[in-house]
Design a protein around this motif. Sequence first.
Motif, mmCIF file in Angstrom:
data_model
loop_
_atom_site.group_PDB
_atom_site.id
_atom_site.type_symbol
_atom_site.label_atom_id
_atom_site.label_comp_id
_atom_site.label_asym_id
_atom_site.label_seq_id
_atom_site.Cartn_x
_atom_site.Cartn_y
_atom_site.Cartn_z
ATOM 1 N N ASN A 154 0.834 -1.196 0.000
ATOM 2 C CA ASN A 154 0.000 0.000 0.000
ATOM 3 C C ASN A 154 0.868 1.246 0.000
ATOM 4 O O ASN A 154 1.959 1.265 0.557
ATOM 5 N N ALA A 155 0.350 2.272 -0.635
ATOM 6 C CA ALA A 155 1.027 3.567 -0.689
ATOM 7 C C ALA A 155 0.010 4.634 -0.317
ATOM 8 O O ALA A 155 -1.197 4.390 -0.317
ATOM 9 N N LEU A 156 0.516 5.821 -0.010
ATOM 10 C CA LEU A 156 -0.352 6.973 0.184
ATOM 11 C C LEU A 156 -0.502 7.570 -1.209
ATOM 12 O O LEU A 156 0.464 8.029 -1.806
ATOM 13 N N MET A 157 -1.702 7.493 -1.769
ATOM 14 C CA MET A 157 -1.907 7.924 -3.143
ATOM 15 C C MET A 157 -2.554 9.309 -3.156
ATOM 16 O O MET A 157 -3.499 9.570 -2.416
ATOM 17 N N ILE A 158 -2.010 10.176 -4.001
ATOM 18 C CA ILE A 158 -2.506 11.552 -4.113
ATOM 19 C C ILE A 158 -3.093 11.745 -5.500
ATOM 20 O O ILE A 158 -2.437 11.479 -6.499
ATOM 21 N N GLU A 159 -4.358 12.149 -5.529
ATOM 22 C CA GLU A 159 -5.010 12.515 -6.793
ATOM 23 C C GLU A 159 -5.078 14.032 -6.822
ATOM 24 O O GLU A 159 -5.809 14.639 -6.041
ATOM 25 N N PRO A 160 -4.295 14.670 -7.691
ATOM 26 C CA PRO A 160 -4.243 16.133 -7.679
ATOM 27 C C PRO A 160 -5.620 16.781 -7.847
ATOM 28 O O PRO A 160 -6.424 16.335 -8.657
ATOM 29 N N GLY A 161 -5.851 17.808 -7.042
ATOM 30 C CA GLY A 161 -7.108 18.549 -7.100
ATOM 31 C C GLY A 161 -7.016 19.710 -8.089
ATOM 32 O O GLY A 161 -6.162 19.715 -8.964
#
Length: 153
Positions: free
Chosen positions: A108-115
């Motif tokens: 698992n990773a910390l996933m960032i979906e750009p806003g």
Amino acid sequence: MGHSREAGTIVFSFAVLAVTAGFTLYARSTQTDHGAPRYPLSAEFVSANGLKRGADVDIGGVPVGRVSDIHLDTKTAMAVVRFEVNDTLHFPTDSILSVGSATMSGDNALMIEPGTSQQLTKAGDVLANTREPTSLEQQVSNYIFGNGGLPPE
């Protein structure tokens, strides 16, 4: 005459070796935690289930940082995830953060979906736009019954 040419070749060879060694060290340093400068951020999750200290921070499947700490805020009963992101990367403060894996077998990773916010992250920001980690069962059923994680056409 032939002697000085040989000496020049040896000096040139050492220069090539020195440059190669320097580049190797540089490349290695950028892959470790001590290489690229990073800045700290944190986010609050209802659950950080499946996330570990040292996990990757990913944007679009590309690692851009590391999780440095996970602890419980006893007042809010929220999981506080501290992480560091490459200094060259500042993303919108309304980006969505979730815990998950890009592949079924990966960690698992910390996933960032750009806003879309005009306001970009800076050191010390606490990001609030977090999503619950989906259980493995949920990920599998999304994969099987959903669209395989591909964006709809």
